[in-house]
Design a protein around this motif. Structure first.
Motif, PDB file in Angstrom:
ATOM      1  N   LYS A   3      46.049   3.240  -4.106  1.00 58.07           N
ATOM      2  CA  LYS A   3      45.224   3.696  -5.223  1.00 58.07           C
ATOM      3  C   LYS A   3      44.256   2.600  -5.628  1.00 58.07           C
ATOM      4  O   LYS A   3      44.617   1.451  -5.792  1.00 58.07           O
ATOM      5  CB  LYS A   3      46.105   4.072  -6.408  1.00 58.07           C
ATOM      6  CG  LYS A   3      45.310   4.681  -7.559  1.00 58.07           C
ATOM      7  CD  LYS A   3      46.239   5.129  -8.654  1.00 58.07           C
ATOM      8  CE  LYS A   3      45.471   5.739  -9.798  1.00 58.07           C
ATOM      9  NZ  LYS A   3      46.341   6.200 -10.887  1.00 58.07           N
ATOM     10  N   ASP A  41      33.571   6.468  -2.257  1.00 53.57           N
ATOM     11  CA  ASP A  41      34.301   7.240  -3.256  1.00 53.57           C
ATOM     12  C   ASP A  41      35.156   6.305  -4.114  1.00 53.57           C
ATOM     13  O   ASP A  41      36.361   6.222  -3.966  1.00 53.57           O
ATOM     14  CB  ASP A  41      35.181   8.286  -2.561  1.00 53.57           C
ATOM     15  CG  ASP A  41      35.826   9.215  -3.570  1.00 53.57           C
ATOM     16  OD1 ASP A  41      35.285   9.335  -4.683  1.00 53.57           O
ATOM     17  OD2 ASP A  41      36.865   9.803  -3.244  1.00 53.57           O
ATOM     18  N   GLN A 106      45.174  18.355  -9.278  1.00 55.85           N
ATOM     19  CA  GLN A 106      45.166  17.252  -8.326  1.00 55.85           C
ATOM     20  C   GLN A 106      43.726  16.930  -7.960  1.00 55.85           C
ATOM     21  O   GLN A 106      42.926  17.824  -7.683  1.00 55.85           O
ATOM     22  CB  GLN A 106      45.945  17.640  -7.064  1.00 55.85           C
ATOM     23  CG  GLN A 106      45.989  16.553  -6.006  1.00 55.85           C
ATOM     24  CD  GLN A 106      46.732  16.998  -4.765  1.00 55.85           C
ATOM     25  OE1 GLN A 106      47.126  18.153  -4.643  1.00 55.85           O
ATOM     26  NE2 GLN A 106      46.906  16.087  -3.822  1.00 55.85           N
ATOM     27  N   THR A 107      43.377  15.658  -8.000  1.00 56.81           N
ATOM     28  CA  THR A 107      42.013  15.261  -7.666  1.00 56.81           C
ATOM     29  C   THR A 107      41.961  14.689  -6.259  1.00 56.81           C
ATOM     30  O   THR A 107      42.880  14.009  -5.818  1.00 56.81           O
ATOM     31  CB  THR A 107      41.473  14.221  -8.664  1.00 56.81           C
ATOM     32  OG1 THR A 107      42.352  13.088  -8.676  1.00 56.81           O
ATOM     33  CG2 THR A 107      41.391  14.809 -10.060  1.00 56.81           C
ATOM     34  N   ARG A 108      40.864  14.957  -5.575  1.00 60.12           N
ATOM     35  CA  ARG A 108      40.681  14.479  -4.211  1.00 60.12           C
ATOM     36  C   ARG A 108      39.572  13.430  -4.112  1.00 60.12           C
ATOM     37  O   ARG A 108      39.248  12.979  -3.029  1.00 60.12           O
ATOM     38  CB  ARG A 108      40.359  15.667  -3.306  1.00 60.12           C
ATOM     39  CG  ARG A 108      41.491  16.690  -3.178  1.00 60.12           C
ATOM     40  CD  ARG A 108      42.680  16.114  -2.435  1.00 60.12           C
ATOM     41  NE  ARG A 108      43.731  17.103  -2.249  1.00 60.12           N
ATOM     42  CZ  ARG A 108      43.795  17.940  -1.220  1.00 60.12           C
ATOM     43  NH1 ARG A 108      42.853  17.924  -0.292  1.00 60.12           N
ATOM     44  NH2 ARG A 108      44.798  18.802  -1.100  1.00 60.12           N
ATOM     45  N   SER A 109      38.993  13.072  -5.248  1.00 57.62           N
ATOM     46  CA  SER A 109      37.953  12.063  -5.233  1.00 57.62           C
ATOM     47  C   SER A 109      38.197  11.101  -6.388  1.00 57.62           C
ATOM     48  O   SER A 109      39.115  11.284  -7.189  1.00 57.62           O
ATOM     49  CB  SER A 109      36.566  12.710  -5.353  1.00 57.62           C
ATOM     50  OG  SER A 109      36.269  13.016  -6.703  1.00 57.62           O
ATOM     51  N   ASP A 115      34.356  16.347  -9.654  1.00 58.10           N
ATOM     52  CA  ASP A 115      35.230  17.428  -9.213  1.00 58.10           C
ATOM     53  C   ASP A 115      35.120  18.635 -10.134  1.00 58.10           C
ATOM     54  O   ASP A 115      35.075  19.786  -9.686  1.00 58.10           O
ATOM     55  CB  ASP A 115      36.676  16.943  -9.162  1.00 58.10           C
ATOM     56  CG  ASP A 115      36.923  15.934  -8.043  1.00 58.10           C
ATOM     57  OD1 ASP A 115      36.033  15.777  -7.182  1.00 58.10           O
ATOM     58  OD2 ASP A 115      37.991  15.302  -8.043  1.00 58.10           O
ATOM     59  N   VAL A 134      41.879  23.845  -4.730  1.00 64.19           N
ATOM     60  CA  VAL A 134      41.615  22.438  -4.988  1.00 64.19           C
ATOM     61  C   VAL A 134      40.177  22.140  -4.621  1.00 64.19           C
ATOM     62  O   VAL A 134      39.592  22.804  -3.762  1.00 64.19           O
ATOM     63  CB  VAL A 134      42.587  21.541  -4.175  1.00 64.19           C
ATOM     64  CG1 VAL A 134      42.328  21.677  -2.686  1.00 64.19           C
ATOM     65  CG2 VAL A 134      42.503  20.090  -4.621  1.00 64.19           C
ATOM     66  N   GLY A 136      37.699  19.847  -2.769  1.00 62.99           N
ATOM     67  CA  GLY A 136      37.781  18.890  -1.675  1.00 62.99           C
ATOM     68  C   GLY A 136      36.950  17.652  -1.925  1.00 62.99           C
ATOM     69  O   GLY A 136      36.142  17.598  -2.854  1.00 62.99           O
ATOM     70  N   PRO A 137      37.124  16.631  -1.082  1.00 62.76           N
ATOM     71  CA  PRO A 137      36.424  15.364  -1.277  1.00 62.76           C
ATOM     72  C   PRO A 137      34.969  15.362  -0.849  1.00 62.76           C
ATOM     73  O   PRO A 137      34.207  14.493  -1.243  1.00 62.76           O
ATOM     74  CB  PRO A 137      37.237  14.392  -0.414  1.00 62.76           C
ATOM     75  CG  PRO A 137      37.795  15.250   0.682  1.00 62.76           C
ATOM     76  CD  PRO A 137      38.077  16.585   0.045  1.00 62.76           C
TER      77      PRO A 137
END
Length: 311
Positions: A3, A41, A106-109, A115, A134, A136-137
C-alpha cells in the motif's frame, strides 16, 4: 503490491534512483515513478478537497452506515449517492429507474474522487437493472474527478436510515443474493444520527453498544486544528459537558476526525446544543495567533498521542 502512502506527486529529480520511491510502493525510485512511463496511480491523500461537501463525504465514506443524498451534479441525469449498495456495488440503476452510486466500495485506484466520478458517469448512461460491480483502474486520458462533475460550492444534507430497505423500490421484495446481502447489512448497522445545530456539520452520534460516541469531521488542516484543540484542552473545555470526554481522533482522507465518548443514556438530540457551544469555542481558539503556553504545548502533545482506531 504494498500500500502506498498518501502523496500526490513524486519528485522528479534530486532522488537517488536506487532509493525507495517516495510514493511508498516499496520499489526503487528508478523502477517506479523515476522510470519513463512509470507508475502514475499515486494515492491522493485528500480526494474531496475543494468540495464544500468534503466533510460530509468523508463521514459517509468512513462511518455512516445507511444514508443517501442527491449529488449536486452540474449537468446530466440526477444521481443519488449511497453509503452502501447491494453486494457493495459501485453503482446500480434501481428497478424504478433511480440511479445510485456507492461510496463504501472497494477501490482499484489511488483516487477515490476519480473512481466516484467514473461511477457517476456510468450511472448517468446506464439502464434500469444495470449494475456496476466495481470501478476498474483504467481511467483513460484526463479522467474526470468528482470536482469536475459537481457544483463545488453546494453542500449536502444526507438522509439517514435505520436499515437498507431503500435498496428496493417501494412494494418490492428482495430475493436471492440481494435478500441475503440486505439481511447481513441490516444486522451490522450501528444506530447513528446526524447532529442538527447551527455551525455543526458532519458531526454524527453513534451508539456503539457499551457507549455512544460523537464523531466530528473537521474541515481545518490538522496543523491548525490540533493547537486550537490544545488551547481548549488546557482549559478543560474540550468536552461537551457532563457525561462526555474527549477520546481521541483518527485521520480520514486528509482531515482529522475528533471523537468524544458520550453517555449513551442521553438521546442524540441532547448533544446538539453542547456541540454547537464546543464549535464556537473551537473557532475562537482557531482565530488565536498567540504562541502556545507550556500547558497548551503539553496538551497538544497529549492530543497527538491519542489516535484511535474504528472497529
Amino acid at each position: 503490491m504494498a500500500k502506498r502512502t498518501a502523496v500526490k506527486d513524486a519528485p522528479k529529480d534530486g532522488i537517488n534512483p536506487k532509493q525507495p520511491c517516495p510514493c511508498g510502493s516499496g520499489k526503487r525510485y528508478k523502477a517506479c515513478h523515476g522510470a519513463p512511463g512509470g507508475a502514475t496511480d499515486v494515492i491522493v491523500s485528500r480526494p474531496f478537497e475543494g468540495l464544500t461537501a468534503e466533510c460530509e463525504l468523508i463521514a459517509l465514506r468512513e462511518f455512516v452506515p445507511s444514508a443517501i443524498v442527491k449529488l449536486p451534479v452540474k449537468e446530466g441525469r440526477e444521481v443519488t449517492l449511497a453509503t452502501v449498495l447491494p453486494m457493495a456495488a459501485a453503482g446500480l440503476i434501481r428497478g424504478d429507474d433511480v440511479p445510485f452510486v456507492g461510496l463504501q466500495v472497494q477501490t482499484r485506484s489511488g483516487d477515490i474522487s476519480r473512481d466516484l466520478a467514473r461511477a457517476v458517469q456510468w450511472a448517468q448512461q446506464a439502464k434500469t437493472g444495470d449494475v456496476l460491480p466495481v470501478v476498474g483502474p483504467d481511467a483513460g486520458e484526463n479522467p474526470a474527478r468528482l470536482q469536475d462533475l459537481l457544483d463545488t460550492d453546494a453542500d449536502i444534507t444526507p438522509v439517514l436510515h435505520t436499515d437498507f430497505v431503500w435498496w428496493m423500490p417501494e412494494g418490492t421484495e428482495p430475493t436471492g443474493e440481494v435478500a441475503l446481502s440486505l439481511e447481513r447489512a441490516n444486522a451490522a448497522i450501528l444506530p447513528t444520527e446526524r447532529l442538527d445545530a447551527p455551525g455543526v456539520k458532519a458531526a454524527y452520534w453513534v451508539d456503539a453498544g457499551d457507549k455512544a460516541h460523537l464523531r466530528w469531521v473537521r474541515p481545518e488542516p490538522e496543523e491548525k486544528l490540533v493547537p486550537a484543540m490544545a488551547r481548549l484542552a488546557a482549559r478543560g473545555e474540550l468536552d461537551l459537558g457532563e457525561g462526555s470526554r474527549y477520546a481521541g481522533s483518527f485521520r480520514a482522507h486528509g482531515l482529522l476526525v475528533p471523537v468524544w465518548d458520550l453517555d449513551r443514556e442521553m438521546h442524540a438530540r441532547e448533544w446538539a446544543e453542547p456541540a454547537e457551544a464546543l464549535g464556537k469555542r473551537l473557532l475562537e481558539a482557531l482565530a488565536s495567533d498567540e504562541p502556545l503556553s507550556d500547558a497548551e504545548r503539553r496538551a497538544r502533545d497529549g492530543l497527538r498521542g491519542r489516535q484511535i482506531t474504528l472497529r
